[in-house]
Design an enzyme around this catalytic site. Structure first.
Site: not given
Ligand code: GRF
Length: 204
Positions: A16, A93-94, A108, A110, A148, A151, A180-181
């Protein structure tokens, strides 16, 4: 007069640190109203608790199938009036059925420059291991909308990070997070929160 801030749910499965970056950012146009974890052991739950954010654990293995898993998540989202979903290290997974319900409302993060090192199976340290194996000199992070395709949704923001001689997957992961993130995700969430807020306000 501006309407209320955009109500955000952050989905987590692990440490987190990206959730923490969002909490520390002090979003002007968004408010984290819920943290959804796919694991009861995620340290992210402690971070949420410390910040006084309600949490819900929905574990895939305690559900009869994907439909029940997603129905539980959707119930929590509705209950909390969530308008924007942020996947921050969410490892479950969604389904396309789920993502289709929230077009341009799921983000999201990545840890690579998409389309490199992304898609099915590319998560965690593996992403950085593959980048090192390929010998790229620049990697980075991407925030994208979720559709769907794993990524595969529209890219919102990207930030490049150098690969340094002697890097291990761990040192590279840390640099990508720091440089970055943790900057990119709050920036992207702020952007989308502001646009949802303007939309609600009828000013778009
Ligand atoms: C991050 O590297 C993120 O890009 C990826 O999963 C990791 C989550 O880390 N999607 P944390 O749980 O936010 O620390």
């Amino acid at each position: 007069m501006l309407t209320d801030k955009t109500r955000i749910a952050v989905f987590v499965s692990g440490g987190g640190t990206n959730l923490q970056a969002l909490l520390d950012a002090g979003l002007e146009n968004g408010e984290i109203v819920l943290v959804v974890s796919s694991s009861p052991k995620a340290y992210a739950l402690e971070r949420a608790g410390r910040a006084g954010i309600p949490t819900v654990v929905v574990s895939r293995k305690n559900c009869a199938g994907q439909d029940e898993f997603e129905a539980k998540i959707e119930a929590a989202l509705k209950e909390n009036g969530v308008e924007l979903i942020v996947l921050a290290g969410f490892l479950s997974i969604l389904s396309p059925r789920f993502t289709a319900k929230y077009p341009k409302r799921i983000l999201n993060i990545h840890p690579s420059l998409i389309p490199s090192f992304c898609g099915q199976g590319y998560y965690g340290l593996r992403v950085h291991e593959e980048a090192l194996k390929r010998g790229v000199k620049v990697t980075g992070a991407t925030v994208h909308y979720v559709n769907e395709i794993p990524d595969g949704g529209e890219i919102l923001l990207q930030k490049a990070v150098s690969v340094e001689p002697g890097d291990t997957a761990e040192t590279l992961q840390r640099r990508v997070m720091e440089q970055a993130e943790w900057k990119l995700l709050p920036q992207a969430v702020e952007l989308v929160s502001a646009s949802i807020r303007r939309e609600k306000d009828g000013r778009l």
